[in-house]
Design a protein around this motif. Structure first.
Motif, PDB file in Angstrom:
ATOM      1  N   TYR A  89       0.841  -1.195   0.000  1.00  0.00           N
ATOM      2  CA  TYR A  89       0.000   0.000   0.000  1.00  0.00           C
ATOM      3  C   TYR A  89       0.874   1.242   0.000  1.00  0.00           C
ATOM      4  CZ  TYR A  89      -4.001  -2.913   1.413  1.00  0.00           C
ATOM      5  OH  TYR A  89      -4.995  -3.857   1.463  1.00  0.00           O
ATOM      6  N   TRP A  90       0.352   2.312  -0.600  1.00  0.00           N
ATOM      7  CA  TRP A  90       0.958   3.632  -0.511  1.00  0.00           C
ATOM      8  C   TRP A  90       0.070   4.513   0.357  1.00  0.00           C
ATOM      9  CZ3 TRP A  90       2.647   5.052  -6.218  1.00  0.00           C
ATOM     10  CH2 TRP A  90       3.803   4.316  -6.529  1.00  0.00           C
ATOM     11  N   ALA A  91       0.707   5.344   1.150  1.00  0.00           N
ATOM     12  CA  ALA A  91      -0.041   6.278   2.011  1.00  0.00           C
ATOM     13  C   ALA A  91       0.693   7.606   2.087  1.00  0.00           C
ATOM     14  CB  ALA A  91      -0.212   5.691   3.412  1.00  0.00           C
ATOM     15  N   ILE A  92      -0.067   8.695   2.112  1.00  0.00           N
ATOM     16  CA  ILE A  92       0.470  10.019   2.423  1.00  0.00           C
ATOM     17  C   ILE A  92       0.019  10.340   3.851  1.00  0.00           C
ATOM     18  CG2 ILE A  92       0.568  12.463   1.821  1.00  0.00           C
ATOM     19  CD1 ILE A  92       1.716  10.721  -0.345  1.00  0.00           C
ATOM     20  N   ALA A 136       9.550   9.111   0.910  1.00  0.00           N
ATOM     21  CA  ALA A 136       9.909  10.531   0.830  1.00  0.00           C
ATOM     22  C   ALA A 136       9.236  11.265   1.984  1.00  0.00           C
ATOM     23  CB  ALA A 136       9.475  11.129  -0.512  1.00  0.00           C
ATOM     24  N   ALA A 137       9.810  12.410   2.351  1.00  0.00           N
ATOM     25  CA  ALA A 137       9.224  13.232   3.414  1.00  0.00           C
ATOM     26  C   ALA A 137       9.519  14.701   3.124  1.00  0.00           C
ATOM     27  CB  ALA A 137       9.787  12.838   4.775  1.00  0.00           C
ATOM     28  N   LYS A 138       8.508  15.552   3.379  1.00  0.00           N
ATOM     29  CA  LYS A 138       8.691  16.990   3.173  1.00  0.00           C
ATOM     30  C   LYS A 138       7.617  17.756   3.931  1.00  0.00           C
ATOM     31  CE  LYS A 138       9.111  20.589  -0.356  1.00  0.00           C
ATOM     32  NZ  LYS A 138      10.270  21.193   0.315  1.00  0.00           N
ATOM     33  N   GLU A 211      -5.738  10.612  -8.755  1.00  0.00           N
ATOM     34  CA  GLU A 211      -5.123  11.861  -9.220  1.00  0.00           C
ATOM     35  C   GLU A 211      -4.589  12.719  -8.079  1.00  0.00           C
ATOM     36  OE1 GLU A 211      -6.445  15.789 -11.835  1.00  0.00           O
ATOM     37  OE2 GLU A 211      -7.585  13.926 -12.008  1.00  0.00           O
ATOM     38  N   ALA A 212      -5.383  12.931  -7.041  1.00  0.00           N
ATOM     39  CA  ALA A 212      -4.945  13.795  -5.939  1.00  0.00           C
ATOM     40  C   ALA A 212      -3.733  13.217  -5.226  1.00  0.00           C
ATOM     41  CB  ALA A 212      -6.090  14.002  -4.947  1.00  0.00           C
ATOM     42  N   MET A 213      -3.726  11.912  -5.051  1.00  0.00           N
ATOM     43  CA  MET A 213      -2.598  11.262  -4.385  1.00  0.00           C
ATOM     44  C   MET A 213      -1.363  11.294  -5.285  1.00  0.00           C
ATOM     45  SD  MET A 213      -2.520   7.510  -2.613  1.00  0.00           S
ATOM     46  CE  MET A 213      -1.246   7.105  -1.414  1.00  0.00           C
ATOM     47  N   ALA A 214      -1.545  11.052  -6.580  1.00  0.00           N
ATOM     48  CA  ALA A 214      -0.422  11.076  -7.514  1.00  0.00           C
ATOM     49  C   ALA A 214       0.233  12.461  -7.536  1.00  0.00           C
ATOM     50  CB  ALA A 214      -0.899  10.689  -8.910  1.00  0.00           C
ATOM     51  N   ARG A 219       4.853  15.946  -5.999  1.00  0.00           N
ATOM     52  CA  ARG A 219       5.423  17.118  -5.325  1.00  0.00           C
ATOM     53  C   ARG A 219       6.491  16.714  -4.317  1.00  0.00           C
ATOM     54  NH1 ARG A 219      -0.046  18.765  -5.353  1.00  0.00           N
ATOM     55  NH2 ARG A 219      -0.285  18.134  -3.174  1.00  0.00           N
ATOM     56  N   MET A 220       6.207  15.645  -3.571  1.00  0.00           N
ATOM     57  CA  MET A 220       7.177  15.196  -2.565  1.00  0.00           C
ATOM     58  C   MET A 220       8.418  14.612  -3.210  1.00  0.00           C
ATOM     59  SD  MET A 220       4.603  13.543   0.238  1.00  0.00           S
ATOM     60  CE  MET A 220       5.823  13.377   1.512  1.00  0.00           C
ATOM     61  N   ALA A 221       8.216  13.840  -4.289  1.00  0.00           N
ATOM     62  CA  ALA A 221       9.361  13.230  -4.974  1.00  0.00           C
ATOM     63  C   ALA A 221      10.270  14.284  -5.602  1.00  0.00           C
ATOM     64  CB  ALA A 221       8.857  12.268  -6.047  1.00  0.00           C
ATOM     65  N   ASN A 222       9.670  15.390  -6.037  1.00  0.00           N
ATOM     66  CA  ASN A 222      10.449  16.465  -6.665  1.00  0.00           C
ATOM     67  C   ASN A 222      10.997  17.459  -5.647  1.00  0.00           C
ATOM     68  OD1 ASN A 222       9.894  15.391  -9.167  1.00  0.00           O
ATOM     69  ND2 ASN A 222       8.195  16.780  -9.611  1.00  0.00           N
TER      70      ASN A 222
END
Length: 224
Positions: A89-92, A136-138, A211-214, A219-222
């Motif tokens: 799973y992916w989570a923000i 990632a973290a920001k 879409e919103a999660m992507a 943004r975090m990856a960049n």
């Protein structure tokens, strides 16, 4: 709802579909719209509709496995119960865990609260184990990959809140502000790996995040 456009994988035994967030997989006590109402679209020539091999929460998106006939469904249920189907799973999340990766071993128990219920960590609960890593973290947010080793109700939501990283948009768990809870819940079933045939490689299926999660992940990856 057109589920045909959400089929990620199909063979003679099973289907994997990309579940949309915001709809329960089956009817609750109060009835209402649910994903099972649309399974007849997915017969693909078989005499009956497929059935759920497992469940995802109402507000969770991503890979959902269906069995196409009773024999296949029994096999899938057995694979899930034996922990042989690997899920990612992916989570923000709001907050960043102290450790960038690790294993959460915290038993869970479903407890009644007024007219409803919630899942809590309890010494007398069922075994619940989740491996995680921070991708990632920001700005106080973290993008986490979580791999449940058990399949308890609300497991990832409770476990990530337990380590100080509640999922954005979670309506129940963790120390979140009203603004944090106003997001769509940022939990996505990214990948399943299913050893459906003894003499073939496991089937691996992935679902792209909503879409919103992507956009948040990008943004975090960049580093934005």
């Amino acid at each position: 709802m057109n589920l045909l456009d959400r089929v990620l994988y199909r063979d003679g035994l099973m289907l994997v579909i990309d579940k949309p967030a915001g709809i329960p997989v089956h009817a609750g006590p109060g009835g209402g719209d649910n994903l099972e109402n649309y399974f007849d679209q997915l017969r693909f020539g078989l005499p009956r509709a497929p059935a759920l091999a497992h469940r995802l929460d109402r507000d969770t998106s991503g890979c959902l496995v269906l069995g196409r006939h009773p024999k296949a469904l029994r096999k899938l249920h057995r694979l899930f119960s034996e922990g042989r189907i690997r899920k990612s799973y992916w989570a923000i999340c709001q907050g960043v865990p102290e450790q960038p990766s690790g294993t959460i071993d915290a038993p869970l128990k479903k407890k009644s609260r007024g007219t409803g219920w919630r899942v809590e960590i309890a010494a007398d609960g069922q075994e619940a184990i989740t491996a995680y890593r921070v991708i990632a973290a920001k700005d106080g947010l973290s993008f986490i990959e979580a791999k449940p080793k058990t399949g308890r109700t609300h497991q990832l939501r409770v476990h990530l809140a337990h380590i100080g990283a509640p999922i954005l948009g979670d309506p129940q768990y963790g120390d979140l502000s009203p603004q944090d809870r106003a997001w769509p819940m940022m939990l996505h079933a990214r990948r399943v790996v299913i050893p459906i045939s003894a003499n073939k490689n496991p089937v691996t299926v992935e679902a792209a995040p909503p879409e919103a999660m992507a956009a948040a992940i990008q943004r975090m990856a960049n580093g934005e």
